[in-house]
Scaffold this motif. Sequence first.
Motif, mmCIF file in Angstrom:
data_model
loop_
_atom_site.group_PDB
_atom_site.id
_atom_site.type_symbol
_atom_site.label_atom_id
_atom_site.label_comp_id
_atom_site.label_asym_id
_atom_site.label_seq_id
_atom_site.Cartn_x
_atom_site.Cartn_y
_atom_site.Cartn_z
ATOM 1 N N ILE A 54 39.792 32.969 38.451
ATOM 2 C CA ILE A 54 39.239 34.477 39.665
ATOM 3 C C ILE A 54 38.458 35.175 38.427
ATOM 4 O O ILE A 54 39.546 35.297 37.153
ATOM 5 C CB ILE A 54 40.085 34.670 40.475
ATOM 6 N N VAL A 55 37.647 35.929 38.495
ATOM 7 C CA VAL A 55 37.699 36.949 37.354
ATOM 8 C C VAL A 55 37.007 38.071 37.988
ATOM 9 O O VAL A 55 36.400 38.752 38.863
ATOM 10 C CB VAL A 55 36.245 36.113 36.489
ATOM 11 N N VAL A 56 38.091 39.452 37.307
ATOM 12 C CA VAL A 56 37.562 40.785 38.609
ATOM 13 C C VAL A 56 37.545 41.603 37.028
ATOM 14 O O VAL A 56 37.894 41.126 36.013
ATOM 15 C CB VAL A 56 38.681 41.077 39.240
ATOM 16 N N GLY A 57 36.459 42.316 38.036
ATOM 17 C CA GLY A 57 36.033 43.585 36.304
ATOM 18 C C GLY A 57 37.050 45.046 36.585
ATOM 19 O O GLY A 57 37.453 45.470 37.358
ATOM 20 N N THR A 58 37.113 46.010 35.874
ATOM 21 C CA THR A 58 38.247 46.585 35.676
ATOM 22 C C THR A 58 37.323 48.140 35.144
ATOM 23 O O THR A 58 36.508 48.298 34.426
ATOM 24 C CB THR A 58 39.717 46.590 35.087
ATOM 25 N N LYS A 59 37.559 49.213 35.845
ATOM 26 C CA LYS A 59 37.316 50.282 35.373
ATOM 27 C C LYS A 59 38.247 50.905 34.446
ATOM 28 O O LYS A 59 39.658 51.376 34.712
ATOM 29 C CB LYS A 59 37.185 51.559 36.495
#
Length: 267
Positions: A106-111
């Motif tokens: 799973i690949v998620v982006g963060t701020k």
Amino acid sequence: MKTILLPTDFSNNSLLACDFAVSKLGEKDTNYVLNYVYNIPMGGTSGLFYLMEELQKQGKADLKEFKHKIETDFQLNESQVESHLIQGNFVDETTNLAEQVNASCIVVGTKGSSGLKEVLVGSNTLQLIKSTKHTLYIVPENYKELMLNKIIIAYDGKEMDPKTAKEAIYFAKKHQLPIELLHIRLKDESPIQDWSKIKSFFTGIEVDVHEVWGESIEDGLKKGTEKAEGILVMTYRKKSFWERFFNISDTRDAVMQAKLPMLIVPE
């Protein structure tokens, strides 16, 4: 055939996560699965049916547009990208979908928080870390500014997890990168005297070791990765200091003292 799950909220951070997935993890035959999970906002009870209908309608349109953008920007065939619009709890539905599609990761982006250059991992991502059995990549918004010139494995002094070693080796070989074993010493912990057993997991790959002392895990990670431009690898072990590191209250976010992309491998 590899399948990568990409939770999205249609933001630029989600787009960067897709970029990372395609450029750093993808193969010619990789399938990419987009999922958008929507739910009633907190306190939103009046006009429930109408509100859900509108959220679904808007989500469907946004997901279709985002899917087209992914296919166009990264030159993917339409058959390589599928999308799922799901109503429910983000963590539960993402975890369930990962199982259904047999996701490799799973690949998620963060701020990132401005000025401090820290990666802000929201409560959804942290709950996902603690719930999923799948390998999870966390991609900060500044990742394209980094060289990503090594794999940094945060090593807790225990037995090396074979799954973590396997994931690190895959990334290292794919991009021809060396591996650094980062050992964070807390309180009165002694230096590791013999690294040979741990290094044996990575035969054929350049391996270096780095020990730092920290007043806390966050302090040690910050010192150990301060000038690094790589990907930080951590094993999420139950009943370990890594679990305590990710253990936050429901009322606040955790700020992890790292500006690097992270690979979290559940034990």
